[in-house]
Design a protein around this motif. Structure first.
Motif, short mmCIF file in Angstrom:
data_model
loop_
_atom_site.label_atom_id
_atom_site.label_comp_id
_atom_site.label_asym_id
_atom_site.label_seq_id
_atom_site.Cartn_x
_atom_site.Cartn_y
_atom_site.Cartn_z
N SER A 1 0.82 -1.22 -0.10
CA SER A 1 0.10 0.01 -0.02
C SER A 1 0.98 1.27 -0.13
O SER A 1 0.44 2.25 -0.26
N SER A 2 2.26 1.20 0.31
CA SER A 2 2.96 2.49 0.03
C SER A 2 4.18 2.08 -0.83
O SER A 2 4.54 0.93 -1.28
N TYR A 3 4.69 3.16 -1.40
CA TYR A 3 5.82 2.87 -2.44
C TYR A 3 6.66 4.01 -2.57
O TYR A 3 6.56 4.92 -1.81
N ARG A 4 7.79 3.80 -2.94
CA ARG A 4 8.82 4.86 -3.35
C ARG A 4 9.13 5.11 -4.77
O ARG A 4 8.87 4.12 -5.46
N LYS A 5 9.34 6.27 -4.91
CA LYS A 5 9.52 6.72 -6.46
C LYS A 5 11.07 6.93 -6.75
O LYS A 5 11.35 7.94 -5.92
N ILE A 6 11.48 6.54 -7.73
CA ILE A 6 12.83 7.05 -8.14
C ILE A 6 13.13 7.27 -9.71
O ILE A 6 12.03 6.78 -10.52
N ASP A 7 13.53 8.39 -10.00
CA ASP A 7 13.86 8.58 -11.34
C ASP A 7 14.85 7.80 -12.18
O ASP A 7 15.72 7.09 -11.57
N GLY A 8 14.33 7.39 -13.52
CA GLY A 8 15.29 6.59 -14.17
C GLY A 8 14.29 5.21 -14.26
O GLY A 8 13.49 5.01 -13.55
N VAL A 9 14.89 4.26 -14.93
CA VAL A 9 14.23 2.71 -14.98
C VAL A 9 15.38 1.81 -14.78
O VAL A 9 16.52 2.05 -15.03
N PRO A 10 15.01 0.73 -14.52
CA PRO A 10 16.08 -0.37 -14.18
C PRO A 10 16.78 -0.85 -15.45
O PRO A 10 15.96 -0.83 -16.64
N GLU A 11 18.24 -0.89 -15.23
CA GLU A 11 18.87 -1.35 -16.30
C GLU A 11 18.38 -2.21 -17.31
O GLU A 11 18.30 -2.31 -18.60
N GLU A 12 17.89 -3.38 -16.63
CA GLU A 12 17.48 -4.54 -17.61
C GLU A 12 16.12 -4.38 -18.17
O GLU A 12 15.89 -5.35 -19.02
N LEU A 13 15.56 -3.42 -17.89
CA LEU A 13 14.23 -2.84 -18.61
C LEU A 13 14.36 -1.83 -19.64
O LEU A 13 13.52 -1.62 -20.17
N SER A 14 15.50 -1.40 -19.73
CA SER A 14 15.87 -0.02 -20.62
C SER A 14 15.53 -0.38 -21.79
O SER A 14 15.08 0.31 -22.82
N ASP A 15 15.91 -1.32 -22.59
CA ASP A 15 15.45 -1.87 -23.78
C ASP A 15 13.92 -1.73 -24.36
O ASP A 15 13.55 -0.96 -25.15
N ILE A 16 13.49 -2.54 -23.66
CA ILE A 16 11.87 -2.80 -23.51
C ILE A 16 11.14 -1.29 -23.32
O ILE A 16 10.20 -1.34 -24.10
N VAL A 17 11.55 -0.77 -22.37
CA VAL A 17 10.90 0.48 -22.26
C VAL A 17 11.11 1.50 -23.40
O VAL A 17 10.31 2.31 -23.82
N SER A 18 12.59 1.49 -24.09
CA SER A 18 12.74 2.38 -25.27
C SER A 18 11.79 1.82 -26.45
O SER A 18 11.37 2.84 -26.83
N GLU A 19 11.48 0.72 -26.33
CA GLU A 19 10.73 0.08 -27.57
C GLU A 19 9.33 0.62 -27.61
O GLU A 19 8.71 0.97 -28.59
#
Length: 693
Positions: free
Chosen positions: A195-213
């Motif tokens: 129910s609570s979360y922390r927010k960080i700028d940027g994306v995990p390295e292992e997901l950078s390709d799929i996020v870009s696509e």
């Protein structure tokens, strides 16, 4: 702004939550209510404590039956939510809710993806052009596959589904969500049950390709709505988030893009971000197209908008409430409804007085003095209004577009257990008929039994259960029977003269009909093709009523469907003719014509989708074929399961669940919905009715 308006039109969202049964609609709604502060405690469907499933049967069965309405607030926006059922027997609840919504959240199970009923509700939303967001729920379940669901939405629904989020991990490792627009990652706190979360700028390295696509796909689609977006993206420059949100909002409202979110409602992950999406992308009442209405004064149809001063509200649901009596749920499209004021119902040509107005919070309610345009609420005190009624001013009367409901396909005989239950039964059935347009009650002419008809076994089972619990009526129920139909097998021209002399004024009516069979689903159509006034204008209504009465019960006692009746000739007597005489002539002419055409009996076929383990397919298909099924195809889904698609006569599907469970060790499930009527084979006709053509 309207002086009675506490919330600006631009700050209202009227949304529905829709999906296949068990995809997590109600759990998602419960989380929404918790995070928006409506309920202090999270309700659970499996514990029977869900706020939105307030009927006893809903809590016991863990399914939603009625669409409960509730109001909540998020980021200073008022959200009116309708939680709709997923079971096909209650499809009318979805239909009438979509009619009054401005936007919807479609929920898909991350494991099962697009299921039969989610396809049905999606098509219903397409028909009403309702903008949608998609939420891929149950990302924590074994077999969860976010991208497979997005792919299925494109292939099965033909939807331009585009991810705006990407899950971080899946199944037990589902720990967060990447927002591909803001390029931020949200990690959920497992100790706080998510129910609570922390927010960080940027994306995990292992997901950078799929996020870009995925980002490129999204921005490519958005460039149709804002040319600067694609050029900025290709140049690698920073795109202002407001620009992206604005373009995506336009695309969603135009039904061009369906943004896909992800999470797990049960584990509280992704709900706050979904709420952000609702207020950011779904339309307010002023952003949806004006609503077309029919003028009662036979003028051209016109359109109404929320800014119009003249009142206009649509009654979309009637509900019996044990405390306040009959509740009529309304969507106010223009003007406002005020307590104590009178409004005109053009359907009944009666004036209604508003007793009380309520804003609903599931089964709780808050009394208000006014419901302004763009809002959904409930009215107490309407006497003459039913589902689909319009409330407006008598000076400028109009009608909202008619709501069409499917005909029932299954019937059972019902009788009171005691003499005391007799009067209570007819009163209670009357109330249920008013609430549910797909529920019908009639008395069998031959046996005198009361016959109730509905959309499926579960539908009737729950209505009988409601009689017992809510209305305290004990009744015996017979075995289910199928609602057969009959139709003409060939075109027929038939003439009939009704002549009666009784000493005083006689009776005279003469009609000639041309009747041709139509394709399945056409109903009974009437056309007056007489020329030169051979049948005076004032008697045509009598002919039409006669055809309606005759088609109610044909040669074999079933309703007659799918015929076109043309009145091509006839004659009248200046003294002895009357509307009633023409009605009698029409009834007899129609019946003789049906006899001459050699009528066929039709039976309802259901579209069935059965999910079974791969190793059980042979047994299940063999059993289906023994039930006269037409197997149409197979589909592979994850987890070693297969979907069998077939159409099967409804009469062969009674008790099918027991048979399926025994063949699949309890792992098989099925859904079915009405498909069409087809001719009953000769062998079955002889066996069931002893009829030989």
């Amino acid at each position: 702004m309207n002086e009675n308006r506490s919330v600006a039109l631009s700050d209202i969202r009227n949304i529905g939550i829709m999906a296949h049964i068990d995809a997590g609609k109600t759990t998602t709604t419960e989380r929404v209510l918790f995070y928006t502060g409506v309920s202090r405690k999270m309700g659970e469907v499996h514990e029977g404590t869900a706020v939105m499933d307030w009927m006893e049967q809903e809590q016991e069965r863990g399914i939603t039956i009625t669409s409960a309405a509730t109001t909540c607030y998020w980021k200073e926006k008022r959200i009116n939510i309708i939680d709709t059922p997923g079971h096909v027997d209650f499809t009318v609840e979805v239909e009438r809710s979509l009619r009054v919504l401005d936007g919807a959240v479609a929920i898909f199970c991350a494991v099962a993806g697009v299921q039969p009923q989610s396809e049905t509700v999606w098509r219903q939303a397409d028909r009403y052009k309702v903008p949608r967001l998609a939420f891929v729920n149950k990302m924590d379940r074994v077999g969860a596959d976010f991208f497979n669901v997005v792919k299925m939405m494109k292939s099965e629904l033909g939807a331009n589904a585009l991810a705006v989020q990407i899950p971080v991990g899946k199944e037990d490792n589902f720990s967060g969500i990447v927002d591909i627009i803001s390029m931020q990652t949200y990690y959920y706190d497992s100790d706080a049950l998510g129910s609570s979360y922390r927010k960080i700028d940027g994306v995990p390295e292992e997901l950078s390709d799929i996020v870009s696509e995925q980002r490129e796909k999204l921005f490519e689609s958005l460039s149709d709505y804002d040319e600067d977006i694609m050029s900025m993206f290709l140049d690698g420059g920073n795109i202002p988030l407001e620009k992206v949100y604005s373009a995506l909002r336009k695309a969603v409202i135009a039904n061009s893009i369906f943004p896909v979110f992800c999470g797990t409602a049960f584990k509280n992950k992704g709900i706050q971000l979904l709420l952000d999406g609702v207020v950011e992308y779904l339309p307010s009442p002023e952003e949806v197209p004006p609503v077309k209405v029919e003028s009662v004064k036979k003028e051209e149809p016109f359109y109404v908008t929320p800014e119009d001063k003249e009142p206009g509200a649509l009654v979309f649901k009637i509900m019996s409430d044990p405390y306040v009596g009959e509740l009529s749920f309304v969507r106010v499209y223009c003007g406002e409804l005020k307590t104590g004021q009178q409004y005109y119902n053009p359907m009944t040509e009666k004036t209604e007085r508003i007793g009380r107005l309520l804003r609903m919070h599931a089964n709780k309610r808050e009394e208000v003095d006014v419901i302004t345009s763009g809002n959904i609420g409930a009215v107490v005190g309407l006497k003459y209004s039913t589902t689909g009624s319009t409330l407006c001013s008598k000076q400028k009367p109009f009608l909202f577009e008619k709501m069409n409901f499917p005909e029932p396909v299954i019937s059972v005989a019902i009788e009171p257990k005691t003499k005391a239950d007799e009067d209570k039964l007819s009163f209670s059935l009357e109330k249920l008929v008013k609430e549910d347009p797909t529920f019908k009650v009639r008395t069998d002419d031959e046996t005198g039994q009361t016959i109730i008809s509905g959309m499926g076994e579960l539908h009737l089972e729950i209505l009988v259960e409601r009689l017992r619990r809510e209305f305290k009526v004990d009744a015996n129920v017979g075995s289910p029977t199928v609602s057969y139909r009959e139709t003409f097998s060939k075109p027929v021209t038939m003439e009939y003269k009704h002549v009666k002399q009784t000493g005083g004024k006689g009776q005279y009516a003469h009609v000639v009909f041309d009747i041709i069979p139509l394709e399945s689903g056409s109903g009974v159509k009437f056309e007056d093709r007489t020329k030169g006034g051979v049948v005076p204008r004032e008697y045509i209504k009598g002919v039409e009523k006669g055809i309606e009465a005759a088609s109610f019960s044909g040669k074999y006692g079933f309703p007659v469907v799918d015929v076109h009746v043309a009145l091509i000739d006839g004659s009248a007597h200046e003294v002895d003719s009357s509307e009633m005489a023409f009605r009698v002539a029409a009834v007899n002419c129609f019946r003789e014509a049906e006899e001459k055409s050699v009528p066929k009996i039709l039976e309802p076929f259901m579209k069935v989708e059965i999910t079974v383990p791969e190793n059980c397919v042979g047994d299940v298909v063999g059993n289906l074929q023994s039930r006269r099924a037409e197997v149409e195809g197979f589909e592979d889904i994850s987890g070693g399961l297969k979907i069998i698609k077939a159409t099967v006569p409804l009469s062969e599907m009674f008790g099918y669940m027991t048979s399926l469970r025994s063949q699949t060790q309890g792992r098989g499930t099925f859904t079915m919905q009405f498909s069409c009527y087809k001719e009953l084979p000769e062998s079955i006709r002889k066996q069931k009715f002893g009829i030989i053509y």
